[in-house]
Design a protein around this motif. Structure first.
Motif, PDB file in Angstrom:
ATOM      1  N   LEU A  56      37.510  31.008  41.864  1.00  0.00           N
ATOM      2  CA  LEU A  56      38.041  32.359  41.718  1.00  0.00           C
ATOM      3  C   LEU A  56      39.462  32.416  42.262  1.00  0.00           C
ATOM      4  N   THR A  57      40.274  33.233  41.639  1.00  0.00           N
ATOM      5  CA  THR A  57      41.594  33.537  42.184  1.00  0.00           C
ATOM      6  C   THR A  57      41.465  34.779  43.067  1.00  0.00           C
ATOM      7  N   ASP A  58      42.541  35.117  43.765  1.00  0.00           N
ATOM      8  CA  ASP A  58      42.545  36.347  44.550  1.00  0.00           C
ATOM      9  C   ASP A  58      42.284  37.547  43.647  1.00  0.00           C
ATOM     10  N   GLU A  59      42.838  37.514  42.438  1.00  0.00           N
ATOM     11  CA  GLU A  59      42.629  38.613  41.488  1.00  0.00           C
ATOM     12  C   GLU A  59      41.161  38.699  41.069  1.00  0.00           C
ATOM     13  N   GLY A  60      40.511  37.569  40.888  1.00  0.00           N
ATOM     14  CA  GLY A  60      39.085  37.551  40.554  1.00  0.00           C
ATOM     15  C   GLY A  60      38.240  38.118  41.681  1.00  0.00           C
ATOM     16  N   ARG A  61      38.587  37.758  42.913  1.00  0.00           N
ATOM     17  CA  ARG A  61      37.865  38.299  44.074  1.00  0.00           C
ATOM     18  C   ARG A  61      38.089  39.814  44.200  1.00  0.00           C
ATOM     19  N   ALA A  62      39.295  40.253  43.926  1.00  0.00           N
ATOM     20  CA  ALA A  62      39.598  41.690  43.998  1.00  0.00           C
ATOM     21  C   ALA A  62      38.794  42.462  42.955  1.00  0.00           C
ATOM     22  N   LEU A  63      38.675  41.901  41.763  1.00  0.00           N
ATOM     23  CA  LEU A  63      37.868  42.550  40.721  1.00  0.00           C
ATOM     24  C   LEU A  63      36.425  42.696  41.195  1.00  0.00           C
ATOM     25  N   LEU A  64      35.865  41.655  41.771  1.00  0.00           N
ATOM     26  CA  LEU A  64      34.489  41.721  42.266  1.00  0.00           C
ATOM     27  C   LEU A  64      34.345  42.771  43.372  1.00  0.00           C
TER      28      LEU A  64
END
Length: 157
Positions: free
Chosen positions: A104-112
């Motif tokens: 995951l990228t930081d953006e992926g973690r933020a989406l979650l």
């Protein structure tokens, strides 16, 4: 239903199979999950893949396919879309440079993180008619069923 004292077809109808009920639950849950995550620009399947990666960082596409119960080609398409959106990245495996590990990228973690509360609310709604013991038993039964099905090979198309 009884009509003038006679038994109708509805009274004799067998209960639906568990496979049917599970599929119906999956369909309605997926429809609601799609509605929740749509604002983030992902599908329920993509969201689910992101949650798998959140629990198991550094997977290959084949691993992700196995853990998401999708075919390898579907996983490849899924991974490509998530990578283009900047939600995941693929890095060379230090142990085998031909393999690419997905994270995951930081953006992926933020989406979650943004979706955590509405997704938890959906799950709570699904379980609202179960008492705590039933919820625990239901979760355990589902895990056992998932484990049993995970060792059953899918036929290749």
């Amino acid at each position: 239903m009884r009509l003038n004292g006679r038994v109708t077809h509805r009274d004799r109808a067998p209960a639906p199979s568990l496979l049917y009920v599970v599929k119906q639950l999956e369909l309605v849950t997926r429809a609601h999950l799609d509605a929740i995550v749509r604002e983030s620009g992902v599908t329920a399947l993509q969201y689910t893949a992101l949650t798998v990666l959140e629990r198991r960082e550094g997977m290959t596409s084949a691993d992700l396919a196995r853990h998401s119960f999708v075919r390898a080609q579907s996983a490849a398409d899924l991974v490509g879309g998530l990578e283009r959106r900047g939600l995941i990245r693929r890095d060379p495996d230090p142990a085998n440079r031909r393999r690419r590990l997905i994270s995951l990228t930081d953006e992926g973690r933020a989406l979650l993180r943004r979706q955590a509360e509405p997704v938890a609310a959906l799950e709570a709604h699904m379980l609202k008619d179960l008492d705590p013991d039933q919820r625990e038993s239901f979760a355990e039964a589902l895990q056992l069923c998932r484990g049993a099905m995970s060792d059953l090979p899918l036929d290749a198309d």
